[in-house]
Design a protein around this motif. Structure first.
Motif, PDB file in Angstrom:
ATOM      1  N   VAL A 583     -52.610  19.712  52.198  1.00 25.87           N
ATOM      2  CA  VAL A 583     -53.159  18.977  51.005  1.00 25.87           C
ATOM      3  C   VAL A 583     -53.445  17.328  51.181  1.00 25.87           C
ATOM      4  N   PRO A 584     -54.646  16.752  51.450  1.00 25.61           N
ATOM      5  CA  PRO A 584     -54.428  15.399  51.769  1.00 25.61           C
ATOM      6  C   PRO A 584     -54.949  14.463  50.629  1.00 25.61           C
ATOM      7  N   LEU A 585     -54.022  13.761  50.102  1.00 24.49           N
ATOM      8  CA  LEU A 585     -54.256  12.864  49.144  1.00 24.49           C
ATOM      9  C   LEU A 585     -54.883  11.639  49.572  1.00 24.49           C
ATOM     10  N   LEU A 586     -56.001  11.098  49.030  1.00 27.21           N
ATOM     11  CA  LEU A 586     -56.552   9.813  49.539  1.00 27.21           C
ATOM     12  C   LEU A 586     -56.039   8.526  48.885  1.00 27.21           C
ATOM     13  N   ILE A 587     -55.489   7.596  49.778  1.00 27.52           N
ATOM     14  CA  ILE A 587     -55.130   6.306  49.339  1.00 27.52           C
ATOM     15  C   ILE A 587     -56.236   5.216  49.689  1.00 27.52           C
ATOM     16  N   PHE A 588     -56.999   5.471  50.843  1.00 26.69           N
ATOM     17  CA  PHE A 588     -57.883   4.439  51.007  1.00 26.69           C
ATOM     18  C   PHE A 588     -57.321   3.130  51.317  1.00 26.69           C
ATOM     19  N   HIS A 589     -56.573   2.408  50.735  1.00 28.44           N
ATOM     20  CA  HIS A 589     -56.181   1.153  50.679  1.00 28.44           C
ATOM     21  C   HIS A 589     -54.961   0.817  51.833  1.00 28.44           C
ATOM     22  N   PRO A 590     -55.291   0.355  52.926  1.00 26.71           N
ATOM     23  CA  PRO A 590     -53.907   0.354  53.852  1.00 26.71           C
ATOM     24  C   PRO A 590     -52.795  -0.278  53.423  1.00 26.71           C
ATOM     25  N   GLY A 591     -52.962  -1.254  52.376  1.00 29.04           N
ATOM     26  CA  GLY A 591     -51.731  -1.903  51.844  1.00 29.04           C
ATOM     27  C   GLY A 591     -50.974  -1.121  50.769  1.00 29.04           C
ATOM     28  N   LYS A 592     -51.612   0.240  50.517  1.00 31.03           N
ATOM     29  CA  LYS A 592     -50.775   1.001  49.477  1.00 31.03           C
ATOM     30  C   LYS A 592     -50.195   2.163  50.311  1.00 31.03           C
ATOM     31  N   MET A 593     -50.437   2.335  51.678  1.00 29.11           N
ATOM     32  CA  MET A 593     -49.807   3.485  52.445  1.00 29.11           C
ATOM     33  C   MET A 593     -48.109   3.451  52.278  1.00 29.11           C
ATOM     34  N   ALA A 594     -47.753   2.388  52.930  1.00 26.59           N
ATOM     35  CA  ALA A 594     -46.352   2.015  52.934  1.00 26.59           C
ATOM     36  C   ALA A 594     -45.697   2.050  51.487  1.00 26.59           C
ATOM     37  N   PRO A 595     -46.173   1.294  50.298  1.00 26.35           N
ATOM     38  CA  PRO A 595     -45.552   1.560  49.157  1.00 26.35           C
ATOM     39  C   PRO A 595     -45.565   3.076  48.623  1.00 26.35           C
ATOM     40  N   PHE A 596     -46.371   3.745  48.920  1.00 27.09           N
ATOM     41  CA  PHE A 596     -46.466   5.210  48.493  1.00 27.09           C
ATOM     42  C   PHE A 596     -45.449   6.008  49.216  1.00 27.09           C
ATOM     43  N   HIS A 597     -45.213   5.822  50.523  1.00 26.68           N
ATOM     44  CA  HIS A 597     -44.190   6.436  51.153  1.00 26.68           C
ATOM     45  C   HIS A 597     -42.796   6.121  50.790  1.00 26.68           C
ATOM     46  N   ARG A 598     -42.573   4.638  50.498  1.00 26.85           N
ATOM     47  CA  ARG A 598     -41.275   4.368  50.223  1.00 26.85           C
ATOM     48  C   ARG A 598     -40.885   4.557  48.825  1.00 26.85           C
ATOM     49  N   LEU A 599     -41.823   4.524  48.007  1.00 25.91           N
ATOM     50  CA  LEU A 599     -41.603   5.057  46.593  1.00 25.91           C
ATOM     51  C   LEU A 599     -41.257   6.249  46.534  1.00 25.91           C
ATOM     52  N   LEU A 600     -41.691   7.215  47.151  1.00 24.11           N
ATOM     53  CA  LEU A 600     -41.371   8.617  47.119  1.00 24.11           C
ATOM     54  C   LEU A 600     -40.151   8.991  47.853  1.00 24.11           C
ATOM     55  N   ARG A 601     -39.900   8.165  48.836  1.00 27.40           N
ATOM     56  CA  ARG A 601     -38.706   8.112  49.407  1.00 27.40           C
ATOM     57  C   ARG A 601     -37.206   7.784  48.895  1.00 27.40           C
ATOM     58  N   GLN A 602     -37.591   6.710  47.513  1.00 27.66           N
ATOM     59  CA  GLN A 602     -36.500   6.351  46.939  1.00 27.66           C
ATOM     60  C   GLN A 602     -36.620   6.776  45.426  1.00 27.66           C
ATOM     61  N   TYR A 603     -37.358   7.881  45.486  1.00 27.13           N
ATOM     62  CA  TYR A 603     -37.515   8.078  43.944  1.00 27.13           C
ATOM     63  C   TYR A 603     -36.294   9.160  43.605  1.00 27.13           C
ATOM     64  N   SER A 604     -36.021   9.451  42.395  1.00 29.13           N
ATOM     65  CA  SER A 604     -34.852  10.097  41.955  1.00 29.13           C
ATOM     66  C   SER A 604     -34.762  11.235  42.528  1.00 29.13           C
ATOM     67  N   THR A 605     -35.536  12.109  43.022  1.00 29.35           N
ATOM     68  CA  THR A 605     -35.545  13.085  43.845  1.00 29.35           C
ATOM     69  C   THR A 605     -36.311  12.577  44.936  1.00 29.35           C
ATOM     70  N   PRO A 606     -35.484  12.131  46.386  1.00 26.95           N
ATOM     71  CA  PRO A 606     -36.309  11.503  47.419  1.00 26.95           C
ATOM     72  C   PRO A 606     -37.440  12.681  47.949  1.00 26.95           C
ATOM     73  N   ILE A 607     -38.346  12.519  48.401  1.00 27.84           N
ATOM     74  CA  ILE A 607     -39.171  13.202  48.937  1.00 27.84           C
ATOM     75  C   ILE A 607     -40.244  12.552  50.245  1.00 27.84           C
ATOM     76  N   VAL A 608     -39.951  13.290  51.458  1.00 26.01           N
ATOM     77  CA  VAL A 608     -40.513  12.957  52.608  1.00 26.01           C
ATOM     78  C   VAL A 608     -41.892  13.392  52.802  1.00 26.01           C
ATOM     79  N   ILE A 609     -42.897  12.440  52.931  1.00 25.59           N
ATOM     80  CA  ILE A 609     -44.191  12.903  53.070  1.00 25.59           C
ATOM     81  C   ILE A 609     -44.656  12.092  54.555  1.00 25.59           C
ATOM     82  N   VAL A 610     -45.922  12.199  54.739  1.00 27.55           N
ATOM     83  CA  VAL A 610     -46.533  11.817  55.941  1.00 27.55           C
ATOM     84  C   VAL A 610     -47.872  10.974  55.559  1.00 27.55           C
ATOM     85  N   VAL A 611     -47.960   9.681  56.149  1.00 29.28           N
ATOM     86  CA  VAL A 611     -49.166   9.015  55.724  1.00 29.28           C
ATOM     87  C   VAL A 611     -49.802   9.065  56.883  1.00 29.28           C
TER      88      VAL A 611
END
Length: 682
Positions: A583-611
């Motif tokens: 399931v690909p979710l489009l981010i488009f902006h390169p500056g949003k890739m790392a924040p998306f990954h980091r925010l999910l990794r630091q969420y109350s339930t940590p989530i590991v994803i692939v950007v």
């Protein structure tokens, strides 16, 4: 307005449902048991009490990872090797009703007894295949995406110019020195140094343990802007939605794991010292026969590496004077194999059947370049399920072209085999196409089967020729017995095994009972014959009768459709087919890739994803690629949707068209959402 979700750094209040990440206290009514028998007895007793109260939980409790942030916390499960089996199990105060629930560990495979959370993967018979229509983002998103790349490139060259003057030692490896040429050129390494390095923390997190429903991250920190990383000593167990564990066979316990353990006892970890004639074991021939039966072909051969399966088989199929027609988004292994073959290659637009037909008319009418002689062979290569887009090939249309234009068809089912179709037999099973009408079916064991390597299947004549001409079969190392055991056990779990028939023979006064195999082999897609499995492989009843395999197939389809449609209803732009586990979710902006990954990794339930970004995708279509598994529960998908809803609001990622639902409506109407008929976008 979508419902507000808590900050990712907020501490969750204690949940009334015990967390799977906490060790059970000694005062628990179902604490550690000295033997498996005593443990199961306690489970049955608790189950009886639950039935008496009329309460029946149907699933594994929701995850709560707020306690798993430090390695020193004594109530977290981080070193699984030192814990007993019962410590690894966590369950609600009222246990589920099925004893099968306790055959695997919750952290590896979430349990679900609710049939509403299951769905059969199948294209509706008689309905035309709708083309995939990709949504475009607003123009301001595209504009700012291009501007961001321009800024990164300009400032990157600006920094290179001054650093080469003030700190030449940093660029020593990029210029000739001491009589050596540079290993990589300055231009080729620019993207890696100035763009990828900025988000290297998204790709440089080591993990440990089984990549099942959850996974343990070994945290690292960088003090020199991601050039080097140092371990912090902290371990975090996170929800894993990044691994190709489609059917959840990445397990350290269960019927398949027991079969692998037994194979190690019998054969060792390698084939050395137990080779038969020709450098193969009995397991190799059994695995090849089982694969051929599974995909519905006459014969197959297996290879110890998935990439090498394509890159070495294609040169054995086509050569100079042949033409390969390839989808523009085919995998790198296909491109590499075509390049090695020396054949001409033409590409058509991704999954565009009109462009493919126009190309077929052109190449057939024009023939070979310069001479215009007829092509020796025309081979069309497509993927069953495209790993970056999540789209499915339009197989019914391709089969019509095949009858009309008389070309050979090669389908790469690395991601579709096991994950698609009511019987898990891939894209042909999904569309109801006879696999014998497809010339070559290729697949890998690394995704759905939890093993390694790949296979090629087809007619016996073709496979016999490939055994002689393929470099991977003639020169590569054979697959090891543990891997073969995993392949056979997991494939038999999906197929089910036909039981042998008991018969009795009398000799004087002595009556002997024996088991014979049914003479008639089941038609495709049928069960595996008991004789096709090693005699020593003793699989559990739920595996042999196929119920576990069917359950896994239906669960991954529900999870895939639920996540895909849930993200769309939240307002995200999502690519791919509804039934695709990618399931690909489009981010488009390169500056949003790392924040998306980091925010999910630091969420109350940590989530590991692939950007994923360029060059794996087009420049402006950076994305998150969720990989759904049958090991996930409905509650796990709820957690992912909740986290994405929060992060999407923070990063302004909700640019999709269509009706939007609040998060509460999506999670409460999951069954309705999965079964909902999608409106036409034509």
């Amino acid at each position: 307005m979508p419902a507000q979700t808590p900050s990712p750094m907020a501490i969750n209040p204690p949940s009334p449902t015990p967390s799977m990440f906490r060790k059970k206290k000694s005062s628990s009514s179902l604490g550690p048991m000295s033997t498996a028998a005593s443990y199961l007895s306690a489970v049955r007793a608790a189950d009886a009490r639950a039935r008496a109260r009329g309460e029946t939980p149907l699933a594994t409790p929701a995850l709560s990872l707020s306690s798993s942030v430090t390695a020193s916390s004594e109530d977290t499960i981080l070193d699984e090797g030192e814990e007993s089996y019962s410590d690894m199990l966590t369950y609600p105060s009222v246990p589920p009703t099925s004893e099968q629930v306790y055959t695997t560990v919750h952290s590896e495979f979430g349990h679900c007894s609710n049939d509403e959370y299951k769905y059969t993967s199948q294209h509706p018979p008689g309905k035309p295949v709708k083309p995939q229509v990709e949504q475009d983002p607003p123009y301001y998103v595209l504009f700012t995406t291009y501007i961001s790349y321009i800024i990164l490139i300009v400032f990157g060259h600006f920094r290179d110019f001054f650093r080469k003057y003030f700190n030449p030692g940093e660029f020593k490896h990029l210029v000739p020195h001491d009589g050596y040429a540079p290993i990589t050129s300055d231009f080729d390494s620019f993207y890696t140094r100035r763009l990828k390095t900025r988000i290297d923390d998204c790709f440089s997190y080591p993990v440990t343990g089984v990549a099942g429903r959850t996974i343990v991250l070994l945290e690292r920190d960088s003090k020199d802007y991601n050039i080097t990383f140092q371990p912090t000593g902290r371990k975090v167990r996170a929800l894993n939605i990044s691994s190709y564990n489609y059917l959840g066979f990445a397990q350290a316990r269960g019927g398949c794991a027991d079969a692998v353990e037994e194979s190690i006892k019998r054969y060792g970890v390698s084939a050395c010292g137990t080779r038969r004639e020709g450098g193969s074991l009995d397991l190799h021939s059994q695995a090849e026969a089982l694969v051929a039966n599974f995909v519905g072909q006459e014969d197959s051969l297996i290879c110890s590496m998935g990439f090498a399966t394509n890159s070495t088989i294609i040169p054995a199929l086509v050569s100079k004077g042949c033409l390969v027609i390839s989808d523009e988004l085919n995998h790198a292994s296909i491109r590499f194999g075509v390049r090695l073959s020396g054949a001409n290659v033409r590409m058509f637009k991704h999954n565009d059947m009109k462009d493919l037909e126009n190309l077929l008319k052109e190449v057939i009418s024009q023939g070979q370049p310069k001479t215009h002689r007829p092509w020796k062979k025309i081979l069309l290569i497509v993927e069953g399920l495209f790993s970056m887009e999540g789209t499915m090939t339009n197989l019914p249309a391709i089969m019509e072209f095949k009858k009309k234009y008389k070309f050979y068809l090669f389908i790469d089912e690395a991601h579709s085999i096991g994950a698609l179709g009511p019987h898990g037999r891939g894209v042909a099973d999904y569309y109801g196409v006879d696999p014998r009408s497809i010339d070559i079916l290729m697949g890998t064991f690394t995704k759905s089967f939890g093993a390694a390597g790949g296979y090629i299947s087809g007619s016996k004549t073709v496979i016999d020729r490939l055994r002689v001409r393929s470099h991977s079969h003639a020169y590569a190392e054979a697959m090891t017995p543990p891997v073969l055991a995993q392949v056979i056990a997991s494939m038999a779990s999906i197929m089910g095994v036909t039981p042998a028939l008991p018969t009795s023979t009398s000799a004087g006064t002595i009556t002997k009972s024996r088991m014979i195999e049914p003479e008639v082999k089941e038609a495709y897609p049928g069960r595996a014959l008991a004789s096709s499995l090693p005699s020593w492989m003793d699989l559990p009843p739920s595996v042999r009768d196929g119920t576990e395999g069917v359950d896994r197939l239906r669960r991954i389809t529900f999870n895939s459709r639920y996540l895909h449609r849930g993200l769309e209803k939240l307002g995200f732009i999502v690519y791919g087919h509804d039934d695709s586990p990618i399931v690909p979710l489009l981010i488009f902006h390169p500056g949003k890739m790392a924040p998306f990954h980091r925010l999910l990794r630091q969420y109350s339930t940590p989530i590991v994803i692939v950007v994923v970004a360029y060059p794996a995708t087009p420049l402006i279509t950076s994305r998150v690629r969720f990989c759904v598994s049958a090991a996930h529960t409905k509650e796990d998908i709820d957690t992912v949707l909740e986290a994405c809803d929060y992060v999407g609001e923070v990063l302004d990622l909700k640019h999709g068209e269509g009706e939007r639902w609040p998060l509460e409506r999506i999670t409460s109407s999951a069954v309705e959402l999965v079964h909902m008929e999608r409106p036409s976008r034509d």
